[in-house]
Motif scaffolding. Sequence first.
Motif, PDB file in Angstrom:
ATOM      1  N   TYR A   1      47.524 -37.436  20.149  1.00 29.85           N
ATOM      2  CA  TYR A   1      47.502 -37.057  21.562  1.00 29.85           C
ATOM      3  C   TYR A   1      48.311 -35.780  21.776  1.00 29.85           C
ATOM      4  CZ  TYR A   1      46.466 -42.084  21.736  1.00 29.85           C
ATOM      5  OH  TYR A   1      45.938 -43.335  21.509  1.00 29.85           O
TER       6      TYR A   1
ATOM      7  N   GLY B   1      55.769 -35.841  35.537  1.00 32.03           N
ATOM      8  CA  GLY B   1      55.291 -36.849  34.593  1.00 32.03           C
ATOM      9  C   GLY B   1      54.507 -36.251  33.454  1.00 32.03           C
TER      10      GLY B   1
ATOM     11  N   PHE C   1      56.327 -28.245  28.878  1.00 31.88           N
ATOM     12  CA  PHE C   1      56.850 -28.955  27.706  1.00 31.88           C
ATOM     13  C   PHE C   1      55.683 -29.711  27.090  1.00 31.88           C
ATOM     14  CE2 PHE C   1      60.011 -30.304  24.993  1.00 31.88           C
ATOM     15  CZ  PHE C   1      60.303 -31.650  25.030  1.00 31.88           C
TER      16      PHE C   1
ATOM     17  N   LEU D   1      53.980 -32.089  24.277  1.00 28.84           N
ATOM     18  CA  LEU D   1      54.359 -33.203  23.421  1.00 28.84           C
ATOM     19  C   LEU D   1      53.160 -33.699  22.646  1.00 28.84           C
ATOM     20  CD1 LEU D   1      56.466 -34.983  26.122  1.00 28.84           C
ATOM     21  CD2 LEU D   1      57.393 -34.395  23.882  1.00 28.84           C
TER      22      LEU D   1
ATOM     23  N   PHE E   1      56.319 -40.267  19.959  1.00 31.88           N
ATOM     24  CA  PHE E   1      56.282 -38.868  20.362  1.00 31.88           C
ATOM     25  C   PHE E   1      57.063 -37.976  19.416  1.00 31.88           C
ATOM     26  CE2 PHE E   1      54.290 -38.699  24.534  1.00 31.88           C
ATOM     27  CZ  PHE E   1      54.229 -40.035  24.870  1.00 31.88           C
ATOM     28  N   GLY E   2      56.605 -36.728  19.307  1.00 32.46           N
ATOM     29  CA  GLY E   2      57.381 -35.693  18.660  1.00 32.46           C
ATOM     30  C   GLY E   2      58.465 -35.203  19.590  1.00 32.46           C
ATOM     31  N   GLN E   3      59.219 -34.227  19.123  1.00 29.57           N
ATOM     32  CA  GLN E   3      60.346 -33.740  19.908  1.00 29.57           C
ATOM     33  C   GLN E   3      59.949 -32.716  20.956  1.00 29.57           C
ATOM     34  OE1 GLN E   3      63.743 -34.929  19.746  1.00 29.57           O
ATOM     35  NE2 GLN E   3      62.325 -36.478  19.005  1.00 29.57           N
TER      36      GLN E   3
ATOM     37  N   ARG F   1      58.879 -26.432  23.995  1.00 31.62           N
ATOM     38  CA  ARG F   1      59.080 -25.820  25.305  1.00 31.62           C
ATOM     39  C   ARG F   1      58.409 -24.461  25.292  1.00 31.62           C
ATOM     40  NH1 ARG F   1      60.235 -27.964  29.792  1.00 31.62           N
ATOM     41  NH2 ARG F   1      61.929 -29.111  28.804  1.00 31.62           N
TER      42      ARG F   1
ATOM     43  N   TYR G   1      48.729 -53.949  27.865  1.00 32.20           N
ATOM     44  CA  TYR G   1      50.030 -53.682  27.246  1.00 32.20           C
ATOM     45  C   TYR G   1      50.786 -52.770  28.189  1.00 32.20           C
ATOM     46  CZ  TYR G   1      53.218 -51.809  23.619  1.00 32.20           C
ATOM     47  OH  TYR G   1      54.303 -51.414  22.883  1.00 32.20           O
TER      48      TYR G   1
ATOM     49  N   TYR H   1      59.206 -46.278  28.653  1.00 30.98           N
ATOM     50  CA  TYR H   1      59.747 -45.236  27.804  1.00 30.98           C
ATOM     51  C   TYR H   1      60.967 -44.620  28.466  1.00 30.98           C
ATOM     52  CZ  TYR H   1      55.681 -45.254  24.748  1.00 30.98           C
ATOM     53  OH  TYR H   1      54.718 -45.619  23.847  1.00 30.98           O
TER      54      TYR H   1
ATOM     55  N   GLN I   1      63.314 -41.094  28.376  1.00 28.99           N
ATOM     56  CA  GLN I   1      63.282 -39.708  27.936  1.00 28.99           C
ATOM     57  C   GLN I   1      64.560 -38.995  28.363  1.00 28.99           C
ATOM     58  OE1 GLN I   1      60.314 -37.094  29.699  1.00 28.99           O
ATOM     59  NE2 GLN I   1      60.212 -35.853  27.845  1.00 28.99           N
TER      60      GLN I   1
ATOM     61  N   GLY J   1      64.886 -32.501  27.241  1.00 25.66           N
ATOM     62  CA  GLY J   1      64.546 -31.730  26.062  1.00 25.66           C
ATOM     63  C   GLY J   1      64.051 -32.542  24.880  1.00 25.66           C
ATOM     64  N   LYS J   2      63.850 -33.832  25.086  1.00 22.32           N
ATOM     65  CA  LYS J   2      63.390 -34.702  24.009  1.00 22.32           C
ATOM     66  C   LYS J   2      62.070 -35.360  24.391  1.00 22.32           C
ATOM     67  CE  LYS J   2      67.184 -34.072  21.638  1.00 22.32           C
ATOM     68  NZ  LYS J   2      67.176 -33.277  20.363  1.00 22.32           N
ATOM     69  N   GLY J   3      61.364 -35.862  23.374  1.00 18.19           N
ATOM     70  CA  GLY J   3      60.165 -36.622  23.660  1.00 18.19           C
ATOM     71  C   GLY J   3      60.517 -38.026  24.130  1.00 18.19           C
ATOM     72  N   PRO J   4      59.636 -38.671  24.882  1.00 12.82           N
ATOM     73  CA  PRO J   4      59.892 -40.051  25.308  1.00 12.82           C
ATOM     74  C   PRO J   4      59.971 -40.976  24.100  1.00 12.82           C
ATOM     75  CG  PRO J   4      58.084 -39.074  26.546  1.00 12.82           C
ATOM     76  CD  PRO J   4      58.375 -38.153  25.398  1.00 12.82           C
TER      77      PRO J   4
ATOM     78  N   LEU K   1      60.001 -45.258  23.069  1.00 13.82           N
ATOM     79  CA  LEU K   1      59.766 -46.605  23.565  1.00 13.82           C
ATOM     80  C   LEU K   1      61.074 -47.348  23.767  1.00 13.82           C
ATOM     81  CD1 LEU K   1      57.648 -48.834  24.204  1.00 13.82           C
ATOM     82  CD2 LEU K   1      58.026 -49.622  21.862  1.00 13.82           C
TER      83      LEU K   1
ATOM     84  N   PHE L   1      59.761 -43.866  32.200  1.00 14.71           N
ATOM     85  CA  PHE L   1      58.339 -43.908  32.502  1.00 14.71           C
ATOM     86  C   PHE L   1      57.789 -45.299  32.205  1.00 14.71           C
ATOM     87  CE2 PHE L   1      57.436 -39.466  33.205  1.00 14.71           C
ATOM     88  CZ  PHE L   1      58.398 -38.793  32.479  1.00 14.71           C
TER      89      PHE L   1
ATOM     90  N   ARG M   1      48.301 -49.698  29.044  1.00 12.87           N
ATOM     91  CA  ARG M   1      47.326 -49.300  28.039  1.00 12.87           C
ATOM     92  C   ARG M   1      45.958 -49.849  28.365  1.00 12.87           C
ATOM     93  NH1 ARG M   1      48.529 -51.150  22.089  1.00 12.87           N
ATOM     94  NH2 ARG M   1      47.671 -53.100  22.909  1.00 12.87           N
TER      95      ARG M   1
ATOM     96  N   LYS N   1      44.350 -45.314  25.131  1.00 12.78           N
ATOM     97  CA  LYS N   1      45.129 -44.384  25.934  1.00 12.78           C
ATOM     98  C   LYS N   1      46.130 -45.127  26.791  1.00 12.78           C
ATOM     99  CE  LYS N   1      41.836 -42.348  28.089  1.00 12.78           C
ATOM    100  NZ  LYS N   1      41.164 -41.442  29.035  1.00 12.78           N
ATOM    101  N   LEU N   2      47.269 -44.464  26.973  1.00 11.79           N
ATOM    102  CA  LEU N   2      48.263 -44.960  27.905  1.00 11.79           C
ATOM    103  C   LEU N   2      48.081 -44.256  29.237  1.00 11.79           C
ATOM    104  CD1 LEU N   2      51.494 -45.109  25.701  1.00 11.79           C
ATOM    105  CD2 LEU N   2      50.205 -47.045  26.609  1.00 11.79           C
TER     106      LEU N   2
ATOM    107  N   TRP O   1      50.058 -43.340  32.563  1.00 11.58           N
ATOM    108  CA  TRP O   1      51.488 -43.194  32.804  1.00 11.58           C
ATOM    109  C   TRP O   1      51.827 -43.191  34.286  1.00 11.58           C
ATOM    110  CZ3 TRP O   1      54.973 -42.766  28.748  1.00 11.58           C
ATOM    111  CH2 TRP O   1      54.418 -42.589  27.486  1.00 11.58           C
ATOM    112  N   GLY O   2      52.982 -43.778  34.602  1.00 11.83           N
ATOM    113  CA  GLY O   2      53.594 -43.542  35.892  1.00 11.83           C
ATOM    114  C   GLY O   2      54.210 -42.152  35.904  1.00 11.83           C
ATOM    115  N   LEU O   3      54.660 -41.703  37.070  1.00 11.67           N
ATOM    116  CA  LEU O   3      55.167 -40.347  37.203  1.00 11.67           C
ATOM    117  C   LEU O   3      56.636 -40.201  36.835  1.00 11.67           C
ATOM    118  CD1 LEU O   3      53.332 -39.115  40.423  1.00 11.67           C
ATOM    119  CD2 LEU O   3      52.752 -38.713  38.025  1.00 11.67           C
TER     120      LEU O   3
END
Lengths: 111, 113
Positions: free
Chosen positions: A34, A43, A88, A90, A102-104, A107, B32, B36, B38, B41-44, B46, B89, B93, B100-101, B103-105
């Motif tokens: 993805y 979001g 950003f 991902l 997820f990856g990092q 940006r 499901y 998550y 977050q 600067g990082k990915g989410p 679980l 978040f 699923r 696919k997931l 997502w909420g905002l």
Amino acid sequence: SQTIHQWPATLVQPVGSPLSLECTVEGTSNPNLYWYRQAAGRGLQLLFYSVGIGQISSEVPQNLSASRPQDRQFILSSKKLLLSDSGFYLCAWSDGNTEAFFGQGTRLTVV
Amino acid sequence: QQQVKQSPQSLIVQKGGISIINCAYENTAFDYFPWYQQFPGKGPALLIAIRPDVSEKKEGRFTISFNKSAKQFSLHIMDSQPGDSATYFCAARKPGNNRKLIWGLGTSLAVNP
């Protein structure tokens, strides 16, 4: 164990320039892959997903494209970046039965 | 059309308090429901997840409550700590090949020391 690599971490590109972001997954085979974009303070927007090599589904019409040349490689591209492409980005994978990993993130700032 | 509605958008809690974030969904076929976390600067990542045949799941200070009839689920963070300050978040699923997931905002949580 499975790992996901995404690069670069940050990128500043001028308007009209091309884009190529790469994501690779290790330790699993035939993952679902993805690409998401996250605007500042917003979001997650799913851009593309792939269930196999060469199989790409686009969620929203836009200036971007995706490709999956190998089982564990997912590439996000653009021929000409727009200011609105800033965000950003991902990459994520799942095996279809468990959650997305997820990856990092990258940006991207388009100037 | 937002298939998963998350609230509140932002939340401020004192250290030691309980943080509660709510999500409501539309599609009864969702199978499901993950949460998550977050950091900037990082990915989410679980945090905790639940399936619709369970009404509650607890992992440490984090609990998901699931109400199938109301099509709602919530995240409770007990004894909230400043290190819990992050964006949360919820997601749901869709069954099918791509899994696919939806997502909420997101909810921006700030825990004051």
